[in-house]
Design a protein around this motif. Sequence first.
Motif, short mmCIF file in Angstrom:
data_model
loop_
_atom_site.label_atom_id
_atom_site.label_comp_id
_atom_site.label_asym_id
_atom_site.label_seq_id
_atom_site.Cartn_x
_atom_site.Cartn_y
_atom_site.Cartn_z
N VAL A 193 2.36 8.77 8.54
CA VAL A 193 1.74 9.87 9.26
C VAL A 193 2.01 11.21 8.58
O VAL A 193 2.82 11.31 7.67
CB VAL A 193 2.27 9.93 10.72
CG1 VAL A 193 1.97 8.64 11.46
CG2 VAL A 193 3.78 10.22 10.73
N ASN A 194 1.28 12.21 9.07
CA ASN A 194 1.47 13.62 8.72
C ASN A 194 0.55 14.04 7.57
O ASN A 194 0.43 13.34 6.58
CB ASN A 194 2.92 13.96 8.38
CG ASN A 194 3.23 15.43 8.63
OD1 ASN A 194 2.47 16.13 9.29
ND2 ASN A 194 4.35 15.89 8.11
N ARG A 195 -0.10 15.17 7.74
CA ARG A 195 -0.91 15.86 6.74
C ARG A 195 -2.30 15.26 6.53
O ARG A 195 -3.17 15.90 5.97
CB ARG A 195 -0.17 15.96 5.39
CG ARG A 195 1.10 16.80 5.48
CD ARG A 195 1.70 17.01 4.11
NE ARG A 195 2.93 17.77 4.17
CZ ARG A 195 3.00 19.11 4.16
NH1 ARG A 195 1.91 19.84 4.08
NH2 ARG A 195 4.17 19.72 4.23
N GLY A 196 -2.53 14.03 6.91
CA GLY A 196 -3.87 13.46 6.82
C GLY A 196 -4.71 13.86 8.01
O GLY A 196 -4.26 14.53 8.94
N GLU A 197 -5.97 13.40 8.02
CA GLU A 197 -6.91 13.86 9.04
C GLU A 197 -6.73 13.17 10.38
O GLU A 197 -7.22 13.65 11.40
CB GLU A 197 -8.36 13.68 8.54
CG GLU A 197 -8.94 12.28 8.68
CD GLU A 197 -8.43 11.28 7.65
OE1 GLU A 197 -8.85 10.11 7.71
OE2 GLU A 197 -7.63 11.68 6.78
N ASP A 198 -6.02 12.02 10.42
CA ASP A 198 -5.93 11.30 11.69
C ASP A 198 -4.70 10.41 11.74
O ASP A 198 -4.80 9.19 11.62
CB ASP A 198 -7.20 10.48 11.92
CG ASP A 198 -7.40 10.14 13.40
OD1 ASP A 198 -6.42 10.19 14.16
OD2 ASP A 198 -8.55 9.83 13.78
N SER A 199 -3.56 11.03 11.95
CA SER A 199 -2.31 10.26 12.04
C SER A 199 -2.29 9.38 13.27
O SER A 199 -1.75 8.26 13.24
CB SER A 199 -1.11 11.20 12.05
OG SER A 199 -0.89 11.78 10.78
N ILE A 248 0.84 -1.20 0.00
CA ILE A 248 0.00 0.00 0.00
C ILE A 248 0.88 1.25 0.00
O ILE A 248 1.90 1.31 0.69
CB ILE A 248 -0.96 0.01 1.21
CG1 ILE A 248 -1.90 -1.21 1.14
CG2 ILE A 248 -1.77 1.30 1.27
CD1 ILE A 248 -2.90 -1.30 2.28
N GLY A 249 0.46 2.25 -0.76
CA GLY A 249 1.20 3.50 -0.88
C GLY A 249 1.13 4.36 0.37
O GLY A 249 0.54 3.99 1.39
N ASP A 250 1.72 5.55 0.29
CA ASP A 250 1.85 6.46 1.43
C ASP A 250 0.48 6.74 2.07
O ASP A 250 -0.42 7.27 1.43
CB ASP A 250 2.44 7.80 0.97
CG ASP A 250 3.80 7.64 0.31
OD1 ASP A 250 4.01 6.63 -0.40
OD2 ASP A 250 4.64 8.53 0.47
N LEU A 251 0.37 6.45 3.36
CA LEU A 251 -0.89 6.68 4.09
C LEU A 251 -1.03 8.13 4.51
O LEU A 251 -2.13 8.70 4.49
CB LEU A 251 -0.96 5.78 5.32
CG LEU A 251 -0.92 4.28 5.08
CD1 LEU A 251 -0.95 3.54 6.42
CD2 LEU A 251 -2.07 3.84 4.20
N GLN A 252 0.06 8.72 5.01
CA GLN A 252 0.08 10.12 5.45
C GLN A 252 -1.07 10.46 6.41
O GLN A 252 -1.63 11.55 6.38
CB GLN A 252 0.03 11.05 4.23
CG GLN A 252 1.24 10.96 3.36
CD GLN A 252 2.10 12.21 3.39
OE1 GLN A 252 1.67 13.29 3.77
NE2 GLN A 252 3.35 12.08 3.01
N GLY A 253 -1.43 9.50 7.26
CA GLY A 253 -2.46 9.77 8.26
C GLY A 253 -3.87 9.78 7.72
O GLY A 253 -4.79 10.21 8.42
#
Length: 280
Positions: A39-45, A6-11
């Motif tokens: 983590v980072n920049r998404g809505e819920d890291s 899976i690709g970058d989750l970024q939270g």
Amino acid sequence: MAVWAIGDLQGCYDAFQRLLDKINFDPAVDRLWLVGDLVNRGEDSLSTLEYLYSIRESVEMVLGNHDVSLIAAYYGVRKSNRYIDPILESPNAETYIDWLRYQRFLHIDYQLGYGMAHAGISPEFDLGMAIHYAKQIEERLQADESEVKIWLEKMFHHTYDRFDRSASIDDIERYILSTFTQMRFCYKDHRLDFDQKGPPTDKKLEEKGMKPWFHVIDRKSVDLKIVFGHWSALGLYQDENVLALDTGCVWEGKLTAARIDSRIEQIVSVACQKLDSPAS
């Protein structure tokens, strides 16, 4: 059993859960490969990290630049931000940071025929070198906390764009860390460029002699297919040598999974809500 990369989750916790539902992921029998930047920049890291920790026995992952920055923020080397503040303020922060510190920069599975690194493998490294140098910086991150802080301060002091065996150990390790977590374009002489984040179809970059790291002439042979992320402008890309999975979930793109234990790489994506501008 299925193995999904899976690709970058970024939270992006909601998109992550929807993708897991879509691929019918069962942590009791299936495995996830995560390319880093959890983590980072998404809505819920925080929820993203909490969930991953809860299924950690079913996860293979490598560290991305945002994950290393989270660790550095925990030790006061980097500034925190509103995306990772909830992690650092969590009563389980130490547990999560220690878990991350013991993750790898390079994961190899000879049976499947795949390797995984957040940004890729330097064109200067063959597989043996990549394994050796990944282990070198993994050990730095797994040292005593006081040593980890000092090492991270050195790594974030400046970047180093070339592989030079005669350089200082700090510069060599800056290069190693950069290749595994930040690399996109390289010059003809294999020097890294840390500024360009656009697509490899940009003619101006080609005129400057810059190519994606996996298309550099005289790149050393790595006899595995490399799964990586980090490059949203590249998007989903696959050839006989690489599989790129960062499809820009964090800024109205998609979150993408690829099944890598079957003869044909099955690709599954979910759409993502716009959350932020493109990140490094």
